[in-house]
Enzyme design. Structure first.
Site, PDB file in Angstrom:
ATOM      1  N   ARG A 112       5.640  20.983   3.256  1.00 14.90           N
ATOM      2  CA  ARG A 112       6.354  22.289   3.022  1.00 14.90           C
ATOM      3  C   ARG A 112       6.481  22.696   4.497  1.00 14.90           C
ATOM      4  O   ARG A 112       7.331  23.787   4.559  1.00 14.90           O
ATOM      5  CB  ARG A 112       5.337  23.465   2.542  1.00 14.90           C
ATOM      6  CG  ARG A 112       5.172  23.200   1.195  1.00 14.90           C
ATOM      7  CD  ARG A 112       4.355  24.451   0.474  1.00 14.90           C
ATOM      8  NE  ARG A 112       5.119  25.649   0.323  1.00 14.90           N
ATOM      9  CZ  ARG A 112       4.859  26.455  -0.713  1.00 14.90           C
ATOM     10  NH1 ARG A 112       4.093  26.105  -1.457  1.00 14.90           N
ATOM     11  NH2 ARG A 112       5.920  27.303  -0.992  1.00 14.90           N
ATOM     12  N   LYS A 153      -8.531  10.574  -5.308  1.00 18.86           N
ATOM     13  CA  LYS A 153      -9.564  11.427  -5.832  1.00 18.86           C
ATOM     14  C   LYS A 153      -9.524  12.920  -5.183  1.00 18.86           C
ATOM     15  O   LYS A 153      -9.126  12.939  -4.043  1.00 18.86           O
ATOM     16  CB  LYS A 153     -10.797  10.673  -5.812  1.00 18.86           C
ATOM     17  CG  LYS A 153     -11.496  10.850  -4.229  1.00 18.86           C
ATOM     18  CD  LYS A 153     -12.941  10.357  -4.380  1.00 18.86           C
ATOM     19  CE  LYS A 153     -13.879  11.342  -4.522  1.00 18.86           C
ATOM     20  NZ  LYS A 153     -14.648  11.693  -3.067  1.00 18.86           N
ATOM     21  N   HIS A 198     -11.326   4.686  -2.426  1.00 17.60           N
ATOM     22  CA  HIS A 198     -11.435   3.937  -1.121  1.00 17.60           C
ATOM     23  C   HIS A 198     -12.573   2.997  -1.056  1.00 17.60           C
ATOM     24  O   HIS A 198     -12.375   1.896  -0.126  1.00 17.60           O
ATOM     25  CB  HIS A 198     -11.242   4.966  -0.074  1.00 17.60           C
ATOM     26  CG  HIS A 198     -12.388   5.573   0.638  1.00 17.60           C
ATOM     27  ND1 HIS A 198     -13.139   6.658   0.012  1.00 17.60           N
ATOM     28  CD2 HIS A 198     -13.137   5.168   1.630  1.00 17.60           C
ATOM     29  CE1 HIS A 198     -14.148   7.062   0.665  1.00 17.60           C
ATOM     30  NE2 HIS A 198     -14.258   6.259   1.497  1.00 17.60           N
ATOM     31  N   LYS A 223     -12.884  -1.119   1.003  1.00 17.39           N
ATOM     32  CA  LYS A 223     -13.731  -1.696   2.074  1.00 17.39           C
ATOM     33  C   LYS A 223     -14.226  -3.192   2.013  1.00 17.39           C
ATOM     34  O   LYS A 223     -14.432  -3.723   0.784  1.00 17.39           O
ATOM     35  CB  LYS A 223     -15.199  -0.774   1.967  1.00 17.39           C
ATOM     36  CG  LYS A 223     -15.259   0.680   2.337  1.00 17.39           C
ATOM     37  CD  LYS A 223     -16.589   1.298   2.210  1.00 17.39           C
ATOM     38  CE  LYS A 223     -16.659   2.875   2.392  1.00 17.39           C
ATOM     39  NZ  LYS A 223     -16.326   3.290   3.738  1.00 17.39           N
ATOM     40  N   GLU A 275     -25.590   9.783   4.109  1.00 17.96           N
ATOM     41  CA  GLU A 275     -24.686  10.132   5.178  1.00 17.96           C
ATOM     42  C   GLU A 275     -25.664  10.953   5.899  1.00 17.96           C
ATOM     43  O   GLU A 275     -26.405  11.809   5.710  1.00 17.96           O
ATOM     44  CB  GLU A 275     -23.492  10.827   4.701  1.00 17.96           C
ATOM     45  CG  GLU A 275     -22.484  10.197   3.824  1.00 17.96           C
ATOM     46  CD  GLU A 275     -21.266  10.736   3.257  1.00 17.96           C
ATOM     47  OE1 GLU A 275     -20.200  10.865   3.799  1.00 17.96           O
ATOM     48  OE2 GLU A 275     -21.320  11.373   2.081  1.00 17.96           O
ATOM     49  N   HIS A 280     -17.328   6.338  -6.628  1.00 12.48           N
ATOM     50  CA  HIS A 280     -17.632   5.220  -5.476  1.00 12.48           C
ATOM     51  C   HIS A 280     -18.818   4.520  -6.038  1.00 12.48           C
ATOM     52  O   HIS A 280     -18.839   3.324  -6.002  1.00 12.48           O
ATOM     53  CB  HIS A 280     -18.014   5.842  -4.132  1.00 12.48           C
ATOM     54  CG  HIS A 280     -17.038   6.704  -3.650  1.00 12.48           C
ATOM     55  ND1 HIS A 280     -15.820   6.344  -3.864  1.00 12.48           N
ATOM     56  CD2 HIS A 280     -16.581   7.650  -2.533  1.00 12.48           C
ATOM     57  CE1 HIS A 280     -14.674   7.276  -2.938  1.00 12.48           C
ATOM     58  NE2 HIS A 280     -15.456   8.084  -2.598  1.00 12.48           N
ATOM     59  N   LYS A 287     -26.002  14.179   1.518  1.00  9.77           N
ATOM     60  CA  LYS A 287     -25.605  14.386   2.892  1.00  9.77           C
ATOM     61  C   LYS A 287     -26.812  14.973   3.607  1.00  9.77           C
ATOM     62  O   LYS A 287     -27.653  15.245   3.158  1.00  9.77           O
ATOM     63  CB  LYS A 287     -24.621  15.439   2.747  1.00  9.77           C
ATOM     64  CG  LYS A 287     -23.311  14.906   2.046  1.00  9.77           C
ATOM     65  CD  LYS A 287     -22.107  15.779   2.272  1.00  9.77           C
ATOM     66  CE  LYS A 287     -20.875  15.165   1.365  1.00  9.77           C
ATOM     67  NZ  LYS A 287     -20.228  13.994   1.967  1.00  9.77           N
TER      68      LYS A 287
HETATM   69  C1  BG6 Z   1     -15.597  10.626  -0.060  1.00 15.26           C
HETATM   70  C2  BG6 Z   1     -16.262  11.851  -0.246  1.00 15.26           C
HETATM   71  O1  BG6 Z   1     -14.794  10.302  -1.159  1.00 15.26           O
HETATM   72  O2  BG6 Z   1     -16.317   9.545   0.593  1.00 15.26           O
HETATM   73  C3  BG6 Z   1     -17.065  12.343   0.925  1.00 15.26           C
HETATM   74  O3  BG6 Z   1     -15.519  13.106  -0.756  1.00 15.26           O
HETATM   75  C4  BG6 Z   1     -17.777  11.387   1.562  1.00 15.26           C
HETATM   76  O4  BG6 Z   1     -17.818  13.544   0.554  1.00 15.26           O
HETATM   77  C5  BG6 Z   1     -16.911  10.056   1.936  1.00 15.26           C
HETATM   78  O5  BG6 Z   1     -18.283  11.711   2.836  1.00 15.26           O
HETATM   79  C6  BG6 Z   1     -17.743   8.960   2.111  1.00 15.26           C
HETATM   80  O6  BG6 Z   1     -16.681   7.859   2.849  1.00 15.26           O
HETATM   81  P1  BG6 Z   1     -17.299   6.660   3.578  1.00 15.26           P
HETATM   82  O7  BG6 Z   1     -16.052   5.950   3.652  1.00 15.26           O
HETATM   83  O8  BG6 Z   1     -17.424   7.423   5.026  1.00 15.26           O
HETATM   84  O9  BG6 Z   1     -18.503   6.057   3.011  1.00 15.26           O
END
Ligand code: BG6
Length: 484
Positions: free
Chosen positions: A51, A148, A178, A182, A216, A240, A331
């Site tokens: 936009r 997602k 994603h 990896k 994380e 994931h 987290k």
């Molecule tokens: C994302 C989540 O899909 O994956 C995040 O929404 C998360 O909350 C992230 O931090 C983790 O991805 P990676 O590649 O850093 O392990």
């Protein structure tokens, strides 16, 4: 080792949400890296669509800034950036109106791969799919990429699938998880299906349990509004972690073909047992010395959303009956690490009476950081004086084993975007897979809601709530340390 880069066919890629965060952080830098690697032909066209009131020059500056921010200087020479920007264009467009669509149609070329990246809120998927069709832009062989969260529950995922299916066939839809892009996650398949070594041991007969940790150190950052509606279960487990479970547990597909792989993964999801409330621990992080609590981060003091989850999952099929999978993710934990540990059973009878306590073989697959694999084995402690056993790691760091190539592991998005252009759906989720994952997840979340479940608080920088230890202890097992 010589890197083999096979150029993809010429393509036009439209990025809806071309000025968004994902485009800046991941999509554009990944395209640039593939361009520099020589994989993207010079006549490809990358069109940002959003936009914002930008023209081509304005968007090119935006892209240059994104590359400068998210790629180290050593990876981008001014010449490469200039060459890349030559292939970048912009269309100001209203996803829910009529503005911009005719211009997009004018830019579309027939003699190349056509891909549309929906890097926008899922609520816009239907509107964009419909316009691509109505304005006669998308061909019947066009590909669309969606991110997602793919739905919030089974019902919304079904609605999204239906909205996309009104205009695109399943073979055209690339749903990104994603994690599947990896390198080490793909290596799971290589390790399992390109070696004879593990297969005979890969079952409940020899494996005591499987542990998957995705830890994380970051908090929810600026994504509080999204995250508080999702929590770790929807944000990480439904997608994931579920994919990781599938790749560990699936049978060998008859070939490395998109549907053959996805059929096998789907069977695993169908075999997942409902999870009892006693088999789950939810947590929420407290404030740390310099960090806010979860509730402060999301601006919701009464939030009952989990930023941590640990659970015991069972797979009811011949291969896995009796071998639990323990999953945990969270987290603000002690370290950033993702690891899969395959913990084998102890020998049936120990002939070494002096042997020390815990001595199971563990195959640990480190997804990040320090990608690699370690197999712990028992050996004799060197020296005279009897038969004392010690555990030693057979350690393989991909960076060391593969040299420069192993050290420069491509971002998951590089692999996945090139797969879209190549037309390979193997590493993308099929619609039925996503729905099956939600069908397993929904009752768990509903259970918490019905019981008014509140997550346990845990210290920032810890390994999660104390109660999660019990999940393992009561089965006479223990979690591995969370460390880098
Ligand atoms: C994302 C989540 O899909 O994956 C995040 O929404 C998360 O909350 C992230 O931090 C983790 O991805 P990676 O590649 O850093 O392990």
């Amino acid at each position: 080792m010589v890197s083999r880069v096979i150029p993809v066919d010429p393509f036009d890629l439209v990025i809806f949400g071309g000025t968004g965060d994902l485009a800046r952080r991941k999509i554009l830098p990944s395209l640039f890296r593939r361009f520099v690697a020589g994989q993207i032909p010079d006549n490809a066209l990358i069109i940002g669509a959003a936009r914002s009131d930008l023209d081509q020059a304005g968007y090119r500056s935006f892209v240059a800034e994104a590359l400068a921010e998210f790629l180290p200087a050593a990876q981008r020479t001014p010449e490469d950036v200039a060459r890349f920007l030559d292939d970048v264009d912009y269309v100001k467009l209203d996803a829910t109106g009529d503005e911009g669509w005719e211009r997009l149609k004018d830019l579309a070329r027939d003699d190349r791969v056509q891909a549309f990246y929906f890097s926008v809120a899922p609520s816009l998927f239907g509107a964009i799919a419909e316009r691509l069709h109505r304005f006669g832009i998308a061909r019947t062989d066009a590909r669309i990429v969606v991110e997602k969260p793919f739905g919030h529950d089974l019902e919304s995922a079904r609605a999204l699938n239906a909205a996309l299916a009104s205009h695109f066939a399943e073979r055209q839809i690339y749903r990104i998880d994603h994690y599947l892009g990896k390198e080490t996650v793909q290596n799971l398949m290589a390790v399992r299906f390109a070696n004879i070594l593990f297969e005979p041991l890969w079952s409940a007969r020899y494996i005591d349990h499987v542990e998957i940790t995705v830890a994380e150190t970051v908090g929810v950052g600026g994504r509080g509004a999204y995250y508080d509606q999702s929590g770790a279960m929807r944000d990480m487990v439904q997608n994931h972690m579920m994919q990781l479970v599938c790749l560990i547990a699936m049978e060998a597909p008859y070939e490395f073909d998109p549907d053959a792989v996805r059929d096998e993964k789907l069977k695993v999801i169908h075999a997942l047992q409902p999870v009892g409330m006693d088999d789950i621990v939810r947590g929420q992080y407290r404030a740390g010395a310099d960090t806010q609590s979860y509730a402060e981060d999301v601006g919701n003091p009464a939030s009952t959303t989990e930023s941590y989850i640990a659970m015991k999952v069972e797979i009811a099929n011949w291969r896995w009956k009796g071998t639990p999978f323990y999953l945990r993710t969270g987290k603000r934990l002690r370290a950033r690490t993702s690891e899969i540990a395959i913990v084998f059973k102890e020998v049936p009878h120990s002939i070494f009476h002096d042997a020390i306590g815990w001595h199971e073989n563990v195959l640990a697959i480190r997804l990040q950081p320090n990608e690699g694999m370690t197999l712990s084995v028992m050996i004799k402690e060197p020296g005279p004086g009897g038969m004392r056993l010690i555990e030693v790691p057979l350690d393989m760091s991909f960076a060391e084993a593969l040299g420069a190539e192993g050290a420069d592991i491509p971002d998951a998005y590089e692999r996945l975007i090139m797969d879209v252009i190549r037309g390979n759906q193997t590493l993308f989720m099929r619609g039925d897979e996503v729905e099956a994952a939600w069908a397993w997840t929904d009752p768990i979340i509903r259970g918490w809601e019905e019981q008014g479940d509140r997550p346990r608080l845990y210290d920032a920088g810890s390994s999660g709530p104390e109660d999660s230890l019990m999940l393992m202890h009561r089965d006479k097992r223990r979690w591995r340390e969370i460390s880098e």
